[in-house]
Design an enzyme around this catalytic site. Structure first.
Site, short mmCIF file in Angstrom:
data_model
loop_
_atom_site.label_atom_id
_atom_site.label_comp_id
_atom_site.label_asym_id
_atom_site.label_seq_id
_atom_site.Cartn_x
_atom_site.Cartn_y
_atom_site.Cartn_z
N ASN A 61 -10.35 -2.82 2.37
CA ASN A 61 -10.10 -3.03 0.94
C ASN A 61 -11.23 -2.86 0.09
O ASN A 61 -12.24 -2.84 0.72
CB ASN A 61 -9.40 -4.38 0.70
CG ASN A 61 -7.85 -4.43 0.80
OD1 ASN A 61 -7.17 -3.47 1.07
ND2 ASN A 61 -7.24 -5.52 0.67
N HIS A 116 -4.20 0.93 12.05
CA HIS A 116 -3.95 -0.12 12.69
C HIS A 116 -5.39 -0.98 13.06
O HIS A 116 -6.27 -0.36 13.80
CB HIS A 116 -3.24 0.02 14.18
CG HIS A 116 -2.62 -1.12 14.69
ND1 HIS A 116 -3.41 -2.39 14.60
CD2 HIS A 116 -1.61 -1.25 15.53
CE1 HIS A 116 -2.82 -2.98 15.61
NE2 HIS A 116 -1.55 -2.72 15.87
N HIS A 136 1.02 -1.12 0.06
CA HIS A 136 -0.17 -0.19 -0.09
C HIS A 136 0.69 1.29 -0.08
O HIS A 136 0.54 2.16 0.51
CB HIS A 136 -0.99 0.06 1.14
CG HIS A 136 -1.92 -1.06 1.34
ND1 HIS A 136 -3.19 -0.89 0.65
CD2 HIS A 136 -1.86 -2.17 1.67
CE1 HIS A 136 -4.00 -2.08 0.92
NE2 HIS A 136 -2.93 -2.87 1.33
FE1 HDE Z 1 -2.27 -4.59 5.20
N1 HDE Z 1 -0.67 -3.95 6.05
N2 HDE Z 1 -1.76 -6.62 6.05
N3 HDE Z 1 -4.20 -5.83 4.89
N4 HDE Z 1 -3.13 -3.17 4.75
C1 HDE Z 1 -0.23 -2.59 5.62
O1 HDE Z 1 0.81 -1.49 7.37
C2 HDE Z 1 -0.74 -6.85 6.87
C3 HDE Z 1 -4.54 -7.08 4.84
C4 HDE Z 1 -4.29 -2.70 4.67
O2 HDE Z 1 -3.18 3.33 3.92
C5 HDE Z 1 1.00 -2.37 6.43
O3 HDE Z 1 1.10 0.63 7.72
C6 HDE Z 1 -0.57 -8.19 7.03
C7 HDE Z 1 -6.05 -7.13 4.79
C8 HDE Z 1 -4.58 -1.51 3.99
O4 HDE Z 1 -1.74 3.32 5.48
C9 HDE Z 1 1.43 -3.66 6.97
C10 HDE Z 1 -2.02 -8.90 6.63
C11 HDE Z 1 -6.56 -6.04 4.44
C12 HDE Z 1 -3.11 -0.82 4.09
C13 HDE Z 1 0.04 -4.72 6.63
C14 HDE Z 1 -2.57 -7.85 5.82
C15 HDE Z 1 -5.19 -5.02 4.52
C16 HDE Z 1 -2.43 -1.90 4.75
C17 HDE Z 1 1.88 -1.87 5.76
C18 HDE Z 1 -2.21 -10.36 6.57
C19 HDE Z 1 -7.89 -5.47 4.09
C20 HDE Z 1 -2.76 0.49 4.01
C21 HDE Z 1 2.00 -0.28 6.07
C22 HDE Z 1 -2.50 -10.71 7.97
C23 HDE Z 1 -8.68 -5.91 5.25
C24 HDE Z 1 -3.12 1.42 5.02
C25 HDE Z 1 1.34 -0.26 7.08
C26 HDE Z 1 -2.52 2.91 5.05
C27 HDE Z 1 -1.12 -1.54 5.00
C28 HDE Z 1 0.15 -5.90 6.89
C29 HDE Z 1 -3.73 -8.08 5.17
C30 HDE Z 1 -5.62 -3.57 3.97
C31 HDE Z 1 2.87 -4.27 6.61
C32 HDE Z 1 0.34 -8.77 7.98
C33 HDE Z 1 -6.72 -8.55 4.75
C34 HDE Z 1 -5.84 -0.62 3.62
O5 HDE Z 1 1.44 -3.56 8.50
#
Ligand code: HDE
Length: 681
Positions: A149, A340, A76
């Site tokens: 998402n 978060h 993202h």
């Molecule tokens: Fe994320 N995801 N994600 N994700 N995600 C991040 O956090 C992660 C997942 C989503 O505009 C990171 O600040 C793991 C699902 C959005 O700042 C990180 C898993 C969904 C955004 C991270 C998922 C999301 C992130 C990277 C699997 C939809 C952007 C930078 C368990 C429900 C937020 C950050 C923004 C961002 C980890 C799966 C949505 C690395 C470990 C499912 C919208 O922490």
């Protein structure tokens, strides 16, 4: 409205105001506040001599510049955001005690960041990908983040696989190709060997993955959460954002061309809409399942690769979010915002979805490296609007100056404060779910069906949407070099639909699938974008025009378009004034050099007489491209001679002279957005 509420409504903007700085008209100073007398020449020993170490202004300016970049988000990275407010339509007291969901008169400030997932920070915005839709609600009880998402399911069921998924979709490590694209071997190898991805892959290969605008896509919390009321009763919940303009997409060829013509297409669209006062609006919806109904479905409600069909569990619309303010500084706000999924308020709680549980760890961890330490919550964009007090101290970038000698709990020197709050006082108390089990590394049997909902998704698509999915698979797998991976994917997706798998197997020269295909007949009409709301407002129409156009009629047509909120933009031979037959004037904002057919929703060829013959050729290819992208086309006056005969007689092409009748028909065509049956014949 009580004073407290007013404070909440305005407080985020007021709070940010204290940090906003306008440098215009000010004297240049160092960061120590010393006025700088010279900013073009460093301090030297003689005009041609060496630079001196004592030049504190040079050292400070250069050091700051050297450290301007921070690590981009691992996923993202490419995002854009806006401020706004949220209001609930009616009290949700029956289900949750969350204060911001109680009173329709309360406006809760929000900050929303939209993003692509795979691309790096400078990548194009119209790539095929899921979109992030992350909302921070600054509530009076603390920040609540709904980090979702635009697709309601995910690729994997357990967070431990997330690094593998992301390694597979990111550019391949030996050559860092391709950027922001899943059309390569490692991604599809991951898919074929992790078949739980089938359902989400159907969504990413569908038109949902190439949205027309951030303003025209749905948002989903994906995981199952819990709502808890003031009696401690819990319900399972899934969150939805429904765009008031409906959900709409680009076509793939158009999306790829926009990536080159305007890589900032989505952020430009969002910020211009807000500047124009066309505030993007989304309704918040909830699907609610009683705790006692947890096992009454043919899927596990904790499985993040499953959605709850809206026809079985209706979406209750409970409020509206309006985005009404652009950011002032993308770095300070959009880049530094830290979301978060674990930022919850009393009345909202977690489920045991293993993907959600893993996310609860990852997000703080990633901010520590990205934002450089544990005090990122003090950055203006991340601060809650309510006071916060605890015994946490120090660390990089600490801004709070805590008074007093006590920074520990329990204490007597400060009467044991800050003290925990009871539930009645608003203290967060975790829902007391009963949990028992052995420690195992295993997938629940109830998570094993990977294909039924993927098939339901396929069954729910219109003919045009199905064709787009086959085309998307054909494109993506056409870029895959490994024959074995291609064949594995064909065989895998036969479990979703034989028609689908056979369709793209043929296109990529793979063997037809050997399996029987799916027996699933269920469909969910809510999944098809064919059934979404369609509105003409905010659609962009390029008006191709030359001098001597029919002044009175064209201006009346333009007025009718504007009355519907449609945005006509004039394209002519050169920028500046174009004169009508009656000497009326229109201002051309574009030429064929600066604009492109793919950047508009519809074309109006309004006529006139060009000086340069090349104009007609350009106009004709501009219109032709819109035609191939199934867009509405309107032609009047000399414009009729700019189009080909086969275009003229097609659906969604409105040819007219009489301004009122023409305008009405053209607006109807713009409301329909696309004419897919041009493709099917
Ligand atoms: Fe994320 N995801 N994600 N994700 N995600 C991040 O956090 C992660 C997942 C989503 O505009 C990171 O600040 C793991 C699902 C959005 O700042 C990180 C898993 C969904 C955004 C991270 C998922 C999301 C992130 C990277 C699997 C939809 C952007 C930078 C368990 C429900 C937020 C950050 C923004 C961002 C980890 C799966 C949505 C690395 C470990 C499912 C919208 O922490």
């Amino acid at each position: 409205m009580s004073n407290d509420r007013k404070v909440n409504e305005n407080s985020k903007n007021e709070q940010l105001e204290t940090f906003r700085v306008d440098d215009e008209g000010k004297k240049l100073t160092t960061n120590q506040g010393v006025k700088v007398s010279e900013d073009e020449f460093s301090l030297k020993a003689g005009e041609r001599g060496p630079t001196l170490m004592e030049d504190f202004h040079f050292r400070e300016k250069m050091t700051h510049f050297d450290h301007e970049r921070i690590p981009e988000r691992i996923v993202h990275a490419r995002g854009f955001a806006a401020h706004g407010e949220f209001q609930v339509y009616e009290s949700m007291k029956e289900f949750t005690k969350a204060k911001f969901l109680q009173d329709p008169s309360v406006k809760t400030p929000v900050f929303v960041r939209f993003s692509t997932v795979a691309g790096s920070r400078g990548s194009a915005e119209t790539v095929r990908d899921a979109r992030g839709f992350a909302t921070k609600f600054y509530t009076e009880e603390g920040n609540y983040d709904l980090v979702g998402n635009n697709i309601p399911v995910f690729f994997i069921q357990d967070a431990v696989k997330f690094p593998d998924l992301i390694h597979a979709v990111k550019p391949e490590p030996h050559n860092e190709i391709p950027q922001a694209a899943s059309a390569h071997d490692t991604f599809w190898d991951f898919v074929a060997n992790n078949q739980e991805s089938a359902h989400m892959v159907m969504w990413t290969m569908s038109d949902r993955a190439i949205p027309r605008s951030f303003r025209m896509m749905e948002g989903f919390g994906v995981h199952t959460f819990r709502l808890v009321n003031d009696e401690g009763k819990a319900h399972f919940v899934k969150f939805h954002w429904k765009p008031v303009l409906g959900s709409h997409s680009l076509v793939w060829d158009e999306a790829q061309k926009i990536s080159g013509k305007d890589p900032d297409f989505h952020r430009r669209d969002l910020s211009e809409a807000i500047d124009n006062g066309d505030y993007p609006e989304y309704e918040l919806g909830v699907q609610i399942i009683k705790e006692e109904d947890e096992f009454n479905f043919d899927f596990d409600i904790l499985d993040p690769t499953k959605l709850w069909p809206e026809e079985d569990v209706p979406v209750k619309i409970i409020g509206k979010m309006t985005l009404n303010r652009n950011v002032d500084n993308v770095f300070a706000e959009t880049e530094q915002v830290a979301f978060h999924p674990g930022s919850v308020v009393p009345g909202i709680d977690f489920s045991n979805d293993p993907l959600l549980q893993g996310r609860l760890f990852s997000y703080t961890d990633t901010q520590l490296i990205r934002l450089g330490g544990p005090n990122f919550h003090e950055l203006p964009i991340n601060r809650p609007v309510c006071p916060f007090h605890n015994n946490q101290r120090d660390g990089y970038g600490r801004q709070t100056i805590n008074k007093g000698q006590v920074s520990y709990h329990r204490n007597s020197l400060a009467a044991n404060t800050p003290s925990p709050a009871s539930e009645e006082e608003g203290g967060y108390v975790h829902y007391q779910e009963k949990v028992e089990g052995r420690k195992v590394r295993a997938r629940s049997k109830s998570f094993e069906d990977h294909f039924s909902q993927a098939a339901m998704f396929w069954n729910s698509m219109s003919d045009a949407e199905k064709q787009h999915i086959i085309d998307a698979f054909s494109f993506e797998l056409g870029k895959v070099k490994s024959k074995s991976v291609q064949q594995q994917v064909v065989d895998m997706f036969a479990n979703v639909s034989l028609e689908l798998a056979t369709g793209f197997a043929e296109a990529i020269g793979a063997n037809p699938p050997s399996s029987e295909g799916s027996q699933v007949t269920k469909s969910s009409p809510a999944l098809s974008m064919e059934n979404t709301k369609k509105k003409p407002a905010t659609r962009k129409v390029s008006v191709i025009i030359a001098n001597d156009f029919n002044g009175p009629e064209v201006s009346s047509i333009l007025d009718s378009l504007k009355a519907e909120g449609i945005q006509p933009e004039i394209i002519s031979e050169k920028l500046g004034i174009v004169k009508g037959s009656d000497n009326s004037e229109l201002e051309a904002a574009h030429t064929f050099l600066t604009a492109d057919s793919v950047l508009f929703d519809a074309i109006y060829a309004a006529g006139g007489i060009a000086k340069n013959k090349a104009f007609y050729q350009d106009a004709s290819s501009f219109i032709n491209e819109a035609f191939l992208h199934f867009k509405p086309i309107g032609v009047t006056h000399e414009g009729k001679t700019w189009i080909k005969k086969e275009v003229e007689n097609s659906k969604g092409v409105v040819v007219g002279e009489n301004s009122s009748g023409f305008a009405e028909e053209f607006i109807e065509a713009i409301t329909a957005h696309r004419f897919w049956d041009r493709q099917i014949v």
